[in-house]
Design a protein around this motif. Structure first.
Motif: not given
Length: 610
Positions: A460-487
């Motif tokens: 239960l706690l692992s799922m809650i943690f991963m949901l928070w983790f995924f949401t936070t990463v997606k927020y940073y990506e949406k704001m343009g702070h995280l991005k994987y640059e292509p070749k």
């Protein structure tokens, strides 16, 4: 950095591609329709002429399935449209990092055949989550079943969205028109045909898919100037680079892909209802291991073909990237233009390929619909039903659950289409649910020291943690702070006029210096993180809550590889408690049922091959 123009890429003269004339022709539509229609006929055959009116027939094929059809069905279920469409597009932009995952697939055979499957097969389970009730308690089982249902609702829309987008790009028919039709066909033959329809439809569909993959690859290599030309162009464009840097934030580093995908593939196969259910339909443990081995080798071949298509696509477009020149609106649409153009020299090939792509999607969808119906019925619905309910009524309820799950998955497409790149999204989303699931199963089969409280709260706690983790990463990506640059990509060899403002396209990389290190980790690690968090929390809680009165776990619920860790005196204590001294009533009932079912099996099927 952003997209680049580079004169040192694509030195080979490239063929001219007229994107305005790329489209389906009438025979493409005809072949596409015939293939999907034949899939439905298989379901009608097993539903009407080989009726399956019992739960065992519907979910396990009566345990009379054979090795090769099950193996091919497993390969087809694993080789979804993500493999056929999203992976080549990912290779085109980021290189062949995903190919390193073939090492993980090879390891998958051992984790499945020697750690988890021996336990599940011996217990004669319909749902793998029955094991969690026997090993821990009913509450943990319900938690795991809920996680599994959530994982399907998140994954199935991706499976059907990708081919729908590709077909829409090639034909102009809207995604939201194609997707419901495809889902409807799949729901239809899965509902009326049960596991046998799923397996034999998968066999037909996968044969077609592989044939189309090989044909398209051969034509594409010819268009690119041959294999060595393709390989050299990919080498010049850094698509063949392999990094052994242990930096966990590197997107496609060797260690991130191999370690991360080993956890991912184990979670979505070794303890996944869709895979285990098919292996349990075989008459012996030896057959199950053979089928698993064939399955893993077939997956390696299918993914290799897909990787080569991505490299060949890059070789063709190396000097004139259609994504940069805005000929293609989204990277996920690139493969559709490529396939239709390559297939234009062979009448009907484009239609067959996209039919194959849809077949891959439908086989994955049908397999998961069938097993989620079994899980929901066994772990939820059956507890509300009269114990004397007839087998035919049970079969009808299972069919209704298939319909409900399919409709829900189709509706979720409207959410998934807004969440970004498919390969990254698919792997990231799985980490939320299957990471904790792998953790709780691993604690169950590998040690006696974890108790029911640790398993439940760990998951239960692992799922809650991963949901928070995924949401936070997606927020940073949406704001343009995280991005994987292509070749690097190039437009140096384009032979058509296009509007391209280089200064507006090339942008500095996003600043992520203020982001916590954890959120920069490669998405390949997400399942591993969920697993380790679950095991860490579960072990800690068990350590502080274990008492001498806790029931001792019998060896039959543990992986055979760890039996040496527990001496015979402990097993004698377990057997003594199994005679009526259990404090955990649920465990006592489950073990009593196990002994009864084992006796029935020995009387009807002979000794177990374990």
């Amino acid at each position: 950095m952003g997209f680049q123009n580079s004169s040192n890429l694509g030195t080979t003269p490239l063929p001219s591609i007229n994107f305005n004339t790329i489209s389906f022709i009438w025979y493409d539509y005809l072949l596409f329709t015939l293939v999907l229609g034949f899939s439905s006929l298989i379901g009608i055959f097993f539903g009407c002429f080989r009726k399956q009116d019992t739960k065992k027939e519907y979910l396990l094929g009566g345990k009379r399935m054979t090795v090769w059809p099950i193996a091919i069905s497993l390969i087809a279920s694993h080789t979804s449209a993500i493999t056929l469409l999203a992976v080549p597009a990912d290779v085109y932009r980021y290189g062949l990092g995903f190919w390193q995952g073939c090492i993980s697939i090879f390891l998958l055979h051992f984790t499945t055949s020697y750690i988890f499957l021996p336990v599940f097969y011996k217990l004669e389970l319909t749902s793998v989550y029955e094991y969690l009730a026997m090993r821990f308690d009913e509450r943990t089982r319900m938690m795991a079943s809920a996680l599994y249902a959530i994982s399907l609702l998140l994954y199935l829309p991706i499976v059907i969205y990708i081919p729908s987008l590709g077909f829409a790009t090639a034909t102009g028919i809207g995604v939201h028109v194609v997707a419901p039709i495809a889902c409807g066909i799949c729901i239809f033959y899965t509902t009326i045909g049960g596991l046998k329809a799923v397996v034999w439809t998968d066999t037909f569909q996968f044969t077609l898919t592989v044939g189309c993959l090989v044909a398209v690859l051969m034509l594409a290599l010819k268009k690119a100037g041959g294999f060595f030309t393709m390989w050299n162009t990919a080498l010049e464009g850094h698509r063949l680079d392999v990094s052994f840097d242990p930096d966990p934030t590197e997107r496609d580093g060797f260690w991130a892909v191999v370690i991360g995908l080993t956890f991912l593939f184990t979670a979505q196969n070794s303890v996944h209802q869709g895979c285990v259910q098919k292996l349990l339909s075989l008459p012996s443990m030896g057959d199950a291991k053979k089928s698993c081995f064939i399955y893993t080798q077939g997956c390696i071949i299918a993914k290799t073909l897909s990787i080569f298509i991505g490299l060949t696509m890059y070789s063709v477009f190396a000097g004139c990237d259609p994504f940069t020149t805005k000929k293609v609106g989204r990277n996920d649409e690139l493969i559709s233009f490529f396939i239709v153009d390559v297939g234009s020299s062979v009448p009907g090939l484009s239609g067959l390929f996209f039919a194959g792509v849809f077949c891959a999607a439908l086989s994955t969808l049908s397999a998961n619909l069938n097993c989620v119906a079994g899980t929901l019925y066994t772990d939820f619905v059956s507890k509300m039903m009269d114990p004397g309910i007839s087998e035919k009524t049970t079969s009808n309820i299972l069919k209704l659950l298939v319909i409900i799950a399919g409709v829900c998955g189709c509706l979720m497409i409207y959410v998934i289409e807004h969440l970004g790149g498919i390969v990254q999204l698919s792997i990231s989303l799985k980490g939320i649910t299957i990471g904790p699931l792998l953790g709780v199963f691993s604690m169950g089969v590998l040690t006696r020291r974890v108790n029911s409280k640790g398993a439940f709260y760990g998951a239960l706690l692992s799922m809650i943690f991963m949901l928070w983790f995924f949401t936070t990463v997606k927020y940073y990506e949406k704001m343009g702070h995280l991005k994987y640059e292509p070749k690097p990509l190039s437009t140096a060899n384009c032979d058509y006029v296009f509007s391209f403002n280089e200064t507006s396209t090339i942008k500095p990389p996003p600043s992520n210096v203020n982001i916590f290190f954890l959120f920069k980790l490669s998405f390949y690690y997400y399942t591993m993180i969920g697993t380790l968090v679950c095991c860490l929390i579960g072990s800690c809680i068990s350590f502080f809550t274990n008492t001498k009165n806790d029931p001792v776990v019998p060896k039959k619920l543990l992986c055979p590889l760890v039996h040496w860790m527990y001496d015979d005196e402990e097993e004698v204590e377990v057997e003594n408690r199994s005679n009526g001294d259990y404090l955990n009533i649920e465990m006592a009932l489950e073990l009593t049922t196990f002994h009864e079912e084992g006796t029935k099996r020995r009387m009807t099927l002979g000794p177990l091959d374990v």
